[in-house]
Design a protein around this motif. Structure first.
Motif, PDB file in Angstrom:
ATOM      1  N   MET A   1      10.467   3.277  -1.148  1.00  0.00           N
ATOM      2  CA  MET A   1      11.429   4.008  -1.977  1.00  0.00           C
ATOM      3  C   MET A   1      12.258   4.972  -1.131  1.00  0.00           C
ATOM      4  O   MET A   1      13.438   5.194  -1.393  1.00  0.00           O
ATOM      5  CB  MET A   1      10.686   4.794  -3.067  1.00  0.00           C
ATOM      6  CG  MET A   1       9.972   3.904  -4.077  1.00  0.00           C
ATOM      7  SD  MET A   1       8.893   4.908  -5.147  1.00  0.00           S
ATOM      8  CE  MET A   1       7.831   3.607  -5.833  1.00  0.00           C
ATOM      9  N   MET A   2      11.624   5.536  -0.128  1.00  0.00           N
ATOM     10  CA  MET A   2      12.350   6.434   0.774  1.00  0.00           C
ATOM     11  C   MET A   2      13.471   5.667   1.486  1.00  0.00           C
ATOM     12  O   MET A   2      14.611   6.137   1.564  1.00  0.00           O
ATOM     13  CB  MET A   2      11.377   7.011   1.798  1.00  0.00           C
ATOM     14  CG  MET A   2      12.000   8.053   2.716  1.00  0.00           C
ATOM     15  SD  MET A   2      10.776   8.693   3.902  1.00  0.00           S
ATOM     16  CE  MET A   2      11.231  10.438   3.936  1.00  0.00           C
TER      17      MET A   2
ATOM     18  N   ASN B   1       2.358  12.956   4.719  1.00  0.00           N
ATOM     19  CA  ASN B   1       2.695  12.974   3.292  1.00  0.00           C
ATOM     20  C   ASN B   1       2.706  11.582   2.663  1.00  0.00           C
ATOM     21  O   ASN B   1       2.465  11.443   1.472  1.00  0.00           O
ATOM     22  CB  ASN B   1       4.073  13.622   3.077  1.00  0.00           C
ATOM     23  CG  ASN B   1       4.051  15.117   3.346  1.00  0.00           C
ATOM     24  OD1 ASN B   1       2.999  15.681   3.612  1.00  0.00           O
ATOM     25  ND2 ASN B   1       5.203  15.753   3.296  1.00  0.00           N
ATOM     26  N   PHE B   2       3.014  10.572   3.461  1.00  0.00           N
ATOM     27  CA  PHE B   2       3.064   9.222   2.909  1.00  0.00           C
ATOM     28  C   PHE B   2       1.773   8.454   3.166  1.00  0.00           C
ATOM     29  O   PHE B   2       1.692   7.265   2.901  1.00  0.00           O
ATOM     30  CB  PHE B   2       4.264   8.468   3.499  1.00  0.00           C
ATOM     31  CG  PHE B   2       5.566   9.019   3.018  1.00  0.00           C
ATOM     32  CD1 PHE B   2       6.114   8.574   1.822  1.00  0.00           C
ATOM     33  CD2 PHE B   2       6.220  10.007   3.724  1.00  0.00           C
ATOM     34  CE1 PHE B   2       7.295   9.102   1.358  1.00  0.00           C
ATOM     35  CE2 PHE B   2       7.403  10.545   3.260  1.00  0.00           C
ATOM     36  CZ  PHE B   2       7.948  10.096   2.077  1.00  0.00           C
TER      37      PHE B   2
ATOM     38  N   MET C   1      -1.396   9.654   2.186  1.00  0.00           N
ATOM     39  CA  MET C   1      -2.490  10.311   1.486  1.00  0.00           C
ATOM     40  C   MET C   1      -3.533   9.305   1.003  1.00  0.00           C
ATOM     41  O   MET C   1      -4.701   9.645   0.868  1.00  0.00           O
ATOM     42  CB  MET C   1      -1.958  11.146   0.317  1.00  0.00           C
ATOM     43  CG  MET C   1      -1.055  12.315   0.723  1.00  0.00           C
ATOM     44  SD  MET C   1      -1.659  13.326   2.116  1.00  0.00           S
ATOM     45  CE  MET C   1      -3.257  13.814   1.535  1.00  0.00           C
TER      46      MET C   1
ATOM     47  N   MET D   1       8.911  10.280  -4.740  1.00  0.00           N
ATOM     48  CA  MET D   1       9.711   9.080  -4.533  1.00  0.00           C
ATOM     49  C   MET D   1       9.711   8.185  -5.770  1.00  0.00           C
ATOM     50  O   MET D   1      10.662   7.442  -5.998  1.00  0.00           O
ATOM     51  CB  MET D   1       9.228   8.312  -3.299  1.00  0.00           C
ATOM     52  CG  MET D   1       9.387   9.052  -1.981  1.00  0.00           C
ATOM     53  SD  MET D   1      10.988   9.866  -1.709  1.00  0.00           S
ATOM     54  CE  MET D   1      12.101   8.517  -1.906  1.00  0.00           C
TER      55      MET D   1
ATOM     56  N   ASN E   1      14.910   2.964   0.441  1.00  0.00           N
ATOM     57  CA  ASN E   1      15.918   2.658  -0.576  1.00  0.00           C
ATOM     58  C   ASN E   1      16.819   3.863  -0.840  1.00  0.00           C
ATOM     59  O   ASN E   1      18.024   3.719  -1.034  1.00  0.00           O
ATOM     60  CB  ASN E   1      15.257   2.235  -1.895  1.00  0.00           C
ATOM     61  CG  ASN E   1      14.527   0.899  -1.810  1.00  0.00           C
ATOM     62  OD1 ASN E   1      13.550   0.684  -2.518  1.00  0.00           O
ATOM     63  ND2 ASN E   1      14.969   0.007  -0.937  1.00  0.00           N
ATOM     64  N   THR E   2      16.234   5.046  -0.859  1.00  0.00           N
ATOM     65  CA  THR E   2      17.027   6.254  -1.117  1.00  0.00           C
ATOM     66  C   THR E   2      18.107   6.423  -0.053  1.00  0.00           C
ATOM     67  O   THR E   2      19.212   6.862  -0.349  1.00  0.00           O
ATOM     68  CB  THR E   2      16.114   7.497  -1.189  1.00  0.00           C
ATOM     69  OG1 THR E   2      15.152   7.282  -2.219  1.00  0.00           O
ATOM     70  CG2 THR E   2      16.891   8.761  -1.490  1.00  0.00           C
TER      71      THR E   2
ATOM     72  N   PHE F   1      16.883   4.824  -9.359  1.00  0.00           N
ATOM     73  CA  PHE F   1      17.587   3.641  -8.850  1.00  0.00           C
ATOM     74  C   PHE F   1      17.423   2.440  -9.777  1.00  0.00           C
ATOM     75  O   PHE F   1      18.295   1.585  -9.857  1.00  0.00           O
ATOM     76  CB  PHE F   1      17.107   3.276  -7.444  1.00  0.00           C
ATOM     77  CG  PHE F   1      17.600   4.217  -6.393  1.00  0.00           C
ATOM     78  CD1 PHE F   1      18.970   4.363  -6.173  1.00  0.00           C
ATOM     79  CD2 PHE F   1      16.729   4.973  -5.635  1.00  0.00           C
ATOM     80  CE1 PHE F   1      19.455   5.251  -5.210  1.00  0.00           C
ATOM     81  CE2 PHE F   1      17.196   5.858  -4.674  1.00  0.00           C
ATOM     82  CZ  PHE F   1      18.552   6.000  -4.464  1.00  0.00           C
TER      83      PHE F   1
ATOM     84  N   ASP G   1       0.808  -1.226   0.000  1.00  0.00           N
ATOM     85  CA  ASP G   1       0.000   0.000   0.000  1.00  0.00           C
ATOM     86  C   ASP G   1       0.837   1.269   0.000  1.00  0.00           C
ATOM     87  O   ASP G   1       0.335   2.332  -0.342  1.00  0.00           O
ATOM     88  CB  ASP G   1      -0.896   0.043   1.250  1.00  0.00           C
ATOM     89  CG  ASP G   1      -2.218  -0.649   1.007  1.00  0.00           C
ATOM     90  OD1 ASP G   1      -2.356  -1.289  -0.048  1.00  0.00           O
ATOM     91  OD2 ASP G   1      -3.097  -0.557   1.879  1.00  0.00           O
ATOM     92  N   LYS G   2       2.086   1.173   0.463  1.00  0.00           N
ATOM     93  CA  LYS G   2       2.883   2.391   0.657  1.00  0.00           C
ATOM     94  C   LYS G   2       4.226   2.301  -0.047  1.00  0.00           C
ATOM     95  O   LYS G   2       5.286   2.372   0.599  1.00  0.00           O
ATOM     96  CB  LYS G   2       3.123   2.622   2.147  1.00  0.00           C
ATOM     97  CG  LYS G   2       1.860   2.816   2.950  1.00  0.00           C
ATOM     98  CD  LYS G   2       2.215   3.341   4.313  1.00  0.00           C
ATOM     99  CE  LYS G   2       1.002   3.917   4.989  1.00  0.00           C
ATOM    100  NZ  LYS G   2       1.348   4.569   6.253  1.00  0.00           N
ATOM    101  N   PRO G   3       4.199   2.174  -1.383  1.00  0.00           N
ATOM    102  CA  PRO G   3       5.469   2.024  -2.101  1.00  0.00           C
ATOM    103  C   PRO G   3       6.421   3.194  -1.875  1.00  0.00           C
ATOM    104  O   PRO G   3       7.636   3.022  -1.909  1.00  0.00           O
ATOM    105  CB  PRO G   3       5.031   1.943  -3.567  1.00  0.00           C
ATOM    106  CG  PRO G   3       3.671   2.551  -3.614  1.00  0.00           C
ATOM    107  CD  PRO G   3       3.040   2.233  -2.291  1.00  0.00           C
ATOM    108  N   TYR G   4       5.883   4.390  -1.620  1.00  0.00           N
ATOM    109  CA  TYR G   4       6.752   5.557  -1.447  1.00  0.00           C
ATOM    110  C   TYR G   4       7.625   5.416  -0.212  1.00  0.00           C
ATOM    111  O   TYR G   4       8.756   5.902  -0.175  1.00  0.00           O
ATOM    112  CB  TYR G   4       5.917   6.833  -1.350  1.00  0.00           C
ATOM    113  CG  TYR G   4       5.453   7.367  -2.680  1.00  0.00           C
ATOM    114  CD1 TYR G   4       5.221   6.521  -3.762  1.00  0.00           C
ATOM    115  CD2 TYR G   4       5.223   8.723  -2.864  1.00  0.00           C
ATOM    116  CE1 TYR G   4       4.776   7.004  -4.973  1.00  0.00           C
ATOM    117  CE2 TYR G   4       4.787   9.225  -4.081  1.00  0.00           C
ATOM    118  CZ  TYR G   4       4.564   8.373  -5.119  1.00  0.00           C
ATOM    119  OH  TYR G   4       4.128   8.867  -6.323  1.00  0.00           O
TER     120      TYR G   4
ATOM    121  N   PHE H   1       6.812  13.590  -2.173  1.00  0.00           N
ATOM    122  CA  PHE H   1       5.820  13.230  -3.182  1.00  0.00           C
ATOM    123  C   PHE H   1       6.480  12.821  -4.498  1.00  0.00           C
ATOM    124  O   PHE H   1       5.814  12.644  -5.499  1.00  0.00           O
ATOM    125  CB  PHE H   1       4.843  14.390  -3.400  1.00  0.00           C
ATOM    126  CG  PHE H   1       3.973  14.630  -2.214  1.00  0.00           C
ATOM    127  CD1 PHE H   1       2.783  13.931  -2.067  1.00  0.00           C
ATOM    128  CD2 PHE H   1       4.356  15.498  -1.213  1.00  0.00           C
ATOM    129  CE1 PHE H   1       1.986  14.107  -0.959  1.00  0.00           C
ATOM    130  CE2 PHE H   1       3.565  15.688  -0.094  1.00  0.00           C
ATOM    131  CZ  PHE H   1       2.375  14.993   0.033  1.00  0.00           C
TER     132      PHE H   1
END
Lengths: 456, 456
Positions: free
Chosen positions: A172-173, A418-419, A421, B421, A175-176, B428, A166-169, B419
């Protein structure tokens, strides 16, 4: 112009964390070995945590110094601002004065880096190469990824599968910041494989993810484990929140609050803001009410039992004396507000048992109503977890309106949304509904416990 | 402990915006009527903007007072912190001193609310019920939604369809603040329907979305339009950034910067930080280099022509004297870094023409490399737009390393990447590649202009 934000300078970042154990009238009961049911000492934690953190876990020192390198990293986002919620007060038309401490200014957007930074620091000091952990909504995993990245430690995050999808962002965060993220249950661990064999479609739970992360740490020499809540040292690190808040209220010329409120998952959020105020109650006889806000879908404080239970689902941890719903309790999938952990940390459990703190539960729908009202009156969109604290604050402010009292209320706005939404989108599209947890569901889960009760 | 953040108190929020027009040696050329090619006065803007903003658009007053209600709203997130980038300096091993002004602490996460708040305020003062606007990456649409929500104005956002599909969280954020969001091109306007008839699969562009929003405002009495960059009054409002930064550098005991850098889309980000420093150049003969950082996929400053052109794709605005790639120029879809607008605002264009400022372009791949280095050395994950400024700062800091000079570099970290990501994930996973814009593509786009050239 009315002053809205009360800031502190970097040099005002506290130099010590506050350890409430030193002041508690009844100290927490010891953890038990699940086989022998005998009390176990700190040595049992050695496979999982570095020595410095184990020492902090059991210390009875009242003040624990914050290392310079940790304070230096804190200064990226700390001291965090304390806000007077003029917009919310106006929207509620309440005589109450409402303040909130805003922890969403951290790089990962919540209070979690307050403990991630020192945990990574102490692991680094002891030469650890890799840290494993679990994450639910992703707040803790992000915080630890950020911290490990800074100290050059590899970070493996087991993320509850439901959130992973549900929260891919969030993923990714992480991973960053260089972390490896695995959906849990995974096939990388015994614990994960066992769950998958029985429930191939398991959405995961925090308890399962903990089992996986603990297993990986326990079976590897260069690897330790980190927990984002529940444990004493985690609560200790979070007290920086309340310590700053006291300085800020003083700077604002405000009275001490009548009511201090924070969301409750495992307890670190609540401990962080409230323990320094509880100190004032215990030392100076103040009567500050400290209220933990939990979801009614996972109501360990308001409807759980005080009992020895495992910290994880698979039963790999020592038995801990806690308010619990049973270690295999999983909140209904309809619950979107986070704070899904089955139990409460031992310190907070003892404080509740001793009636030194209070708890309130809020329905899923109520907390999103509270969050949207907050976003529209104060500007900041809160994390769903944070909305629980807002809901309690609104409830208390509305009581003030009824009685005409001008109480001072302080709550912990522990992170931004923000994550999250998608959860707000679900709310607006009517997908978030009221959810009643039946007494039978709770009783059934607790009946499965099979762990010793605590003599009262 | 080294001081990392330099904060100001709320009462130190500047009381005036700075209007660079008062100090420019050559004032901007007038806008022209596209039919008659005659200069047009401010009256032509009346259907689109409230009177107060039109006055600000043409004023030659050097200082424009900030209304108390605007300063009060600013105090939700302003003054924003100024950071010394110790982590980045160390990662680059540069003798340069690097500072950044962090605008990501605003509720919508970028510098855009600096102008959204006053724009909504002045519209409210004049009884406007609805504001239309366009948004690309979503930063501006979110900011205006936040502002309109506060002042009780309805907000209609035309969002570039590519972003609408790629960035659902941005849309949900706007919805949370009560705005209506439409993918552009839409069938709600003549301009949108015309594009859809010709290119049914159009991914949209900022120019098209502007045409739609302008059309809706021009054809309704209770509705005005708001632009998030390009225009003079927008740049004016953004100068709060640089005005605060000067106070903060002074507080830090730092010299004035040798180099001031900001990302460049339409110009408001760059203007916001750099204009107050350009004032020092013009008034006190300082030699501060001000560099605008643009994407090499949309290089109006470094490869465009200085010419009269439309502000929008459909040609509904007056003709403006600007550096442009042609009003129907659309950056390659592979470009993921934002800043996709075809032209530069008139003030900045004139300043570049007069060699009072500089510009540098960066490739897509370079800016994500810069952003990841920043996230890992400073903690904050930047918006892709912000990465352009970071890339220029890194380039200049590396030059310092070569020459051994310890220059002071200041850049605008205009927003966080929470927003964005997906763009980092693309980076990546190797989906972001270098992209060379050919001279032929630029020439073809400019040849289509058919607008008057400017006599040199």
């Amino acid at each position: 112009m009315k002053i809205r934000k009360i800031n502190l300078e970097e040099r005002e970042i506290p130099e010590n964390w506050y350890n409430i154990i030193a002041d508690m009238p009844n100290k927490p009961l010891p953890p038990l070995h699940p086989g022998t049911l005998e009390p176990i000492g700190p040595d049992a934690l050695a496979p999982l945590f570095p020595e410095a953190l184990i020492k902090q876990e059991v210390t009875t020192d009242k003040w624990v110094p914050i290392p310079d390198e940790v304070r230096n990293m804190y200064s990226i986002w700390r001291p965090t601002p304390l806000y007077r919620a003029y917009g919310l007060e106006k929207a509620l038309d309440t005589p109450a004065k409402i303040y909130y401490k805003y922890e969403g200014v951290s790089p990962s957007g919540s209070h979690k880096p307050n403990t991630a930074i020192p945990q990574a620091y102490y692991n680094k000091q002891e030469g650890i190469k890799r840290i494993t952990t679990e994450t639910g909504a992703g707040q803790w995993g992000s915080a630890l990824s950020f911290a490990c990245q800074h100290f050059g430690i590899e970070c493996d995050v087991y993320m509850v599968k439901l959130s992973y999808n549900d929260k891919p962002y969030r993923k990714m965060m992480m991973n960053t910041w260089g972390a490896n993220v695995y959906p849990s249950p995974s096939d990388r661990t015994e614990a994960g494989r066992k769950i998958l064999a029985e429930y191939p479609d398991s959405p995961g739970s925090l308890g399962i993810a903990i089992s996986e992360a603990v297993e990986m740490a326990a079976t590897r020499d260069d690897t330790k484990y980190a927990l984002g809540s529940v444990l004493n040292h985690v609560k200790l690190h979070q007290t920086i929140i309340g310590l700053e808040a006291i300085k800020q209220l003083e700077k604002a010329g405000s009275d001490l609050p009548d009511i201090v409120i924070a969301p409750f998952g495992g307890g670190s959020n609540f401990a962080g803001l409230s323990f320094p105020f509880l100190r004032l109650n215990m030392e100076e006889g103040r009567g500050i009410r400290c209220i933990a806000s939990e979801p009614s879908s996972c109501p360990k404080l308001t409807r759980g039992v005080f009992r020895y239970d495992f910290g994880d689902t698979a039963g790999m941890t020592p038995l801990l004396p806690m308010y619990t719903l049973g270690h295999d309790f999983i909140p209904a999938p309809i619950h979107a507000g986070g704070l899904r952990y089955h139990g409460a940390g031992v310190i907070v459990s003892q404080l509740l048992k001793d009636q030194l703190i209070e708890a309130q539960a809020h329905d899923n729908l109520e907390i999103f109503e509270a969050g949207v009202l907050f976003a529209r009156s104060e500007g900041i969109i809160p994390a769903p977890e944070a909305n629980h604290g807002i809901a309690t604050a609104i409830r208390e402010a509305n009581l003030c309106k009824e009685t005409g009292e001008s109480k001072t209320i302080l709550f912990n706005l522990c992170g931004h949304g923000n994550f999250d939404m998608k959860a707000y989108d679900d709310y607006f599209s009517g997908k978030i509904k009221q959810h009643e947890l039946s007494q039978e569901e709770i009783d059934t889960s607790i009946a499965r416990l099979g762990t010793p009760t605590i003599p009262v």
